[in-house]
Motif scaffolding. Structure first.
Motif, mmCIF file in Angstrom:
data_model
loop_
_atom_site.group_PDB
_atom_site.id
_atom_site.type_symbol
_atom_site.label_atom_id
_atom_site.label_comp_id
_atom_site.label_asym_id
_atom_site.label_seq_id
_atom_site.Cartn_x
_atom_site.Cartn_y
_atom_site.Cartn_z
ATOM 1 N N GLY A 46 0.909 -1.226 -0.033
ATOM 2 C CA GLY A 46 -0.009 -0.048 0.108
ATOM 3 C C GLY A 46 0.734 1.193 -0.030
ATOM 4 O O GLY A 46 0.644 2.291 -0.699
ATOM 5 N N ARG A 47 2.006 1.345 0.669
ATOM 6 C CA ARG A 47 2.939 2.369 0.681
ATOM 7 C C ARG A 47 3.584 2.719 -0.728
ATOM 8 O O ARG A 47 3.650 3.757 -1.136
ATOM 9 C CB ARG A 47 3.890 2.073 1.754
ATOM 10 C CG ARG A 47 4.694 3.297 1.947
ATOM 11 C CD ARG A 47 4.015 4.127 3.272
ATOM 12 N NE ARG A 47 4.774 5.016 3.624
ATOM 13 C CZ ARG A 47 4.336 6.110 4.011
ATOM 14 N NH1 ARG A 47 3.020 6.236 4.562
ATOM 15 N NH2 ARG A 47 5.156 7.183 4.797
ATOM 16 N N LYS A 48 3.879 1.570 -1.401
ATOM 17 C CA LYS A 48 4.445 1.691 -2.585
ATOM 18 C C LYS A 48 3.327 2.316 -3.752
ATOM 19 O O LYS A 48 3.540 3.272 -4.659
ATOM 20 C CB LYS A 48 4.968 0.590 -3.168
ATOM 21 C CG LYS A 48 6.296 -0.172 -2.627
ATOM 22 C CD LYS A 48 6.623 -1.153 -3.178
ATOM 23 C CE LYS A 48 7.755 -1.683 -2.444
ATOM 24 N NZ LYS A 48 8.364 -3.045 -2.965
ATOM 25 N N LEU A 124 0.854 10.791 3.511
ATOM 26 C CA LEU A 124 1.872 9.860 3.492
ATOM 27 C C LEU A 124 2.944 10.385 4.812
ATOM 28 O O LEU A 124 3.462 9.472 5.360
ATOM 29 C CB LEU A 124 2.788 10.159 2.070
ATOM 30 C CG LEU A 124 2.401 9.408 1.070
ATOM 31 C CD1 LEU A 124 3.042 9.792 -0.295
ATOM 32 C CD2 LEU A 124 2.519 7.765 1.179
ATOM 33 N N LEU A 125 2.903 11.659 4.999
ATOM 34 C CA LEU A 125 3.718 12.066 6.246
ATOM 35 C C LEU A 125 3.179 11.575 7.446
ATOM 36 O O LEU A 125 3.722 11.507 8.362
ATOM 37 C CB LEU A 125 3.848 13.543 6.135
ATOM 38 C CG LEU A 125 4.572 14.395 5.151
ATOM 39 C CD1 LEU A 125 4.270 15.765 5.141
ATOM 40 C CD2 LEU A 125 5.939 13.885 5.004
ATOM 41 N N ARG A 126 1.942 11.445 7.429
ATOM 42 C CA ARG A 126 1.059 10.780 8.659
ATOM 43 C C ARG A 126 1.175 9.372 8.514
ATOM 44 O O ARG A 126 0.562 8.806 9.658
ATOM 45 C CB ARG A 126 -0.198 11.341 8.762
ATOM 46 C CG ARG A 126 -0.322 12.741 9.164
ATOM 47 C CD ARG A 126 -1.947 13.182 9.632
ATOM 48 N NE ARG A 126 -2.991 12.658 8.668
ATOM 49 C CZ ARG A 126 -3.421 13.489 7.828
ATOM 50 N NH1 ARG A 126 -3.137 14.919 7.618
ATOM 51 N NH2 ARG A 126 -4.533 13.122 6.976
ATOM 52 N N LYS A 127 1.718 8.671 7.649
ATOM 53 C CA LYS A 127 1.919 7.203 7.382
ATOM 54 C C LYS A 127 0.444 6.674 7.452
ATOM 55 O O LYS A 127 0.076 5.621 7.875
ATOM 56 C CB LYS A 127 2.569 6.823 8.537
ATOM 57 C CG LYS A 127 4.194 7.135 8.586
ATOM 58 C CD LYS A 127 4.927 6.316 9.488
ATOM 59 C CE LYS A 127 6.574 6.817 9.781
ATOM 60 N NZ LYS A 127 7.351 6.297 10.563
ATOM 61 N N SER A 128 -0.601 7.057 6.836
ATOM 62 C CA SER A 128 -1.752 6.533 6.486
ATOM 63 C C SER A 128 -1.805 6.477 4.935
ATOM 64 O O SER A 128 -1.253 7.114 4.323
ATOM 65 C CB SER A 128 -3.108 7.673 7.306
ATOM 66 O OG SER A 128 -3.009 8.706 6.553
ATOM 67 N N SER A 129 -2.980 5.732 4.584
ATOM 68 C CA SER A 129 -3.435 5.556 3.368
ATOM 69 C C SER A 129 -3.937 6.742 2.568
ATOM 70 O O SER A 129 -4.430 7.647 3.145
ATOM 71 C CB SER A 129 -4.486 4.595 3.285
ATOM 72 O OG SER A 129 -5.021 4.309 1.871
ATOM 73 N N ALA A 130 -3.411 6.876 1.463
ATOM 74 C CA ALA A 130 -3.769 7.955 0.487
ATOM 75 C C ALA A 130 -5.196 8.099 0.203
ATOM 76 O O ALA A 130 -5.896 9.260 -0.027
ATOM 77 C CB ALA A 130 -2.945 8.156 -0.776
ATOM 78 N N ILE A 131 -5.786 6.892 0.332
ATOM 79 C CA ILE A 131 -7.319 6.953 -0.170
ATOM 80 C C ILE A 131 -7.908 6.251 1.249
ATOM 81 O O ILE A 131 -7.792 5.110 1.475
ATOM 82 C CB ILE A 131 -7.662 5.890 -1.153
ATOM 83 C CG1 ILE A 131 -7.050 6.727 -2.536
ATOM 84 C CG2 ILE A 131 -9.133 6.115 -1.385
ATOM 85 C CD1 ILE A 131 -7.247 5.737 -3.684
ATOM 86 N N PRO A 132 -8.498 7.080 2.186
ATOM 87 C CA PRO A 132 -8.932 6.569 3.407
ATOM 88 C C PRO A 132 -10.244 5.799 3.430
ATOM 89 O O PRO A 132 -10.601 4.749 4.336
ATOM 90 C CB PRO A 132 -9.225 7.975 4.205
ATOM 91 C CG PRO A 132 -9.863 8.989 3.024
ATOM 92 C CD PRO A 132 -8.671 8.653 1.942
ATOM 93 N N SER A 133 -10.965 5.873 2.225
ATOM 94 C CA SER A 133 -12.305 4.949 2.468
ATOM 95 C C SER A 133 -12.620 4.502 0.849
ATOM 96 O O SER A 133 -12.288 5.287 0.014
ATOM 97 C CB SER A 133 -13.405 5.868 3.053
ATOM 98 O OG SER A 133 -13.659 7.118 2.588
ATOM 99 N N ARG A 134 -13.684 3.917 0.750
ATOM 100 C CA ARG A 134 -14.110 3.465 -0.657
ATOM 101 C C ARG A 134 -15.016 4.622 -1.155
ATOM 102 O O ARG A 134 -14.709 4.780 -2.468
ATOM 103 C CB ARG A 134 -15.005 2.090 -0.365
ATOM 104 C CG ARG A 134 -14.097 1.018 -0.267
ATOM 105 C CD ARG A 134 -15.301 -0.185 -0.239
ATOM 106 N NE ARG A 134 -15.654 -0.652 -1.538
ATOM 107 C CZ ARG A 134 -15.261 -0.809 -2.640
ATOM 108 N NH1 ARG A 134 -13.939 -1.738 -2.552
ATOM 109 N NH2 ARG A 134 -15.840 -1.168 -3.773
#
Length: 216
Positions: A46-48, A124-134
Motif C-alpha cells: 500500500g505504501r508503494k 504519506l507524512l502521517r503514514k496513513s493511506s492516500a485513499i482513506p475510504s471506498r
C-alpha cells in the motif's frame, strides 16, 4: 460419582484445544487469510501504491500546468502576404473557442491534481493511506475519469484548429497562417502535446483507482 468425574475431566481436556483451533480458524476466515482476527494489514504494498499515486499526481499537475501556460501565452503580431499584398495579422488563443476550452480544462486538471497531491503528501507524512475510504476512492475515480475525457476532447478540438492553420483551406486563397505566425502555432502545438500527455497520466491514475477499489 468418582468414576463419572474421572471420565469428564479428560473429555474437557481434549475439547479445549479443539475449541481454540476453531476460534483461530474463524478469525482466519474473517480476515480472508491465515492471520488471526484483529491483526494489522501489511503496509508495504500500500505504501508503494501511495508513492506511485503521488508521483503521478505531480507529473499530471506539471503537464497540465505546462499546457495551460503555453496556451495562454500563444499570441503574435505579424504580416501576411497574399498575392504580393501584405496584411497585418494578429493571433491570440482567446480568438478560438477550442483554445479557450483547452485552457479551462487544463486549468481545472491542474487544480485537481494539486489538491490531490497535497492530500496524498499529507497522508504519506502521517503514514496513513492516500485513499482513506471506498467512498473517497469512488469520488476520486469519478473525478479522474471525467477530467481525462475532458482533456482528450479539448486536445482533439484544438488539434483540428491547429491543423487548419498549418495547412490552410484547399481550393481557396487562404494561406498557411503558421508561416507568418510560427511562434503562435509552436506555442499551441506544445500546449496540445502536453494536454494529451496529461490525459495519459490521468488515465493511468484512473487505472490505479480501479485497482485500489477492487482490492479494498
Amino acid at each position: 460419582m468418582f468414576n463419572g468425574h474421572k471420565l469428564t475431566q479428560p473429555e474437557a481436556a481434549l475439547q479445549l484445544p479443539e475449541t481454540k483451533a476453531a476460534a483461530d480458524r474463524q478469525g482466519a476466515t474473517m480476515n480472508g487469510s491465515l492471520e488471526p482476527a484483529g491483526a494489522p494489514r501489511p503496509k508495504g504494498a500500500g505504501r508503494k501504491a501511495d508513492v506511485t499515486h503521488a508521483i503521478l499526481r505531480a507529473m499530471c499537475m506539471a503537464a497540465s500546468l505546462t499546457a495551460f501556460s503555453f496556451m495562454v501565452t500563444a499570441k503574435q503580431h505579424s504580416l501576411l502576404v497574399v498575392y504580393g499584398f501584405q496584411f497585418p495579422v494578429h493571433s491570440k488563443w482567446s480568438f478560438s473557442n477550442s483554445f479557450e476550452y483547452l485552457v479551462g480544462v487544463s486549468g481545472a486538471v491542474t487544480i485537481h491534481s494539486f489538491l490531490q497531491l497535497l492530500i496524498c503528501i499529507s497522508r504519506l507524512l502521517r503514514k496513513s493511506s492516500a485513499i482513506p475510504s471506498r467512498n473517497y476512492g469512488w469520488l476520486v475515480f469519478a473525478g479522474d475519469q471525467v477530467l481525462a475525457y475532458a482533456l482528450m476532447s479539448a486536445g482533439s478540438a484544438a488539434s483540428g484548429v491547429t491543423n487548419l492553420n498549418r495547412t490552410g483551406i484547399r481550393h481557396t486563397a487562404l494561406p498557411n497562417f503558421c508561416k507568418p505566425l510560427h511562434s503562435f502555432c509552436d506555442h499551441v502545438t506544445i500546449s496540445i502535446a502536453f494536454t494529451f500527455f496529461s490525459c495519459i497520466l490521468l488515465a493511468t491514475s484512473v487505472v490505479l483507482d480501479v485497482i485500489w477499489l477492487t482490492k479494498y
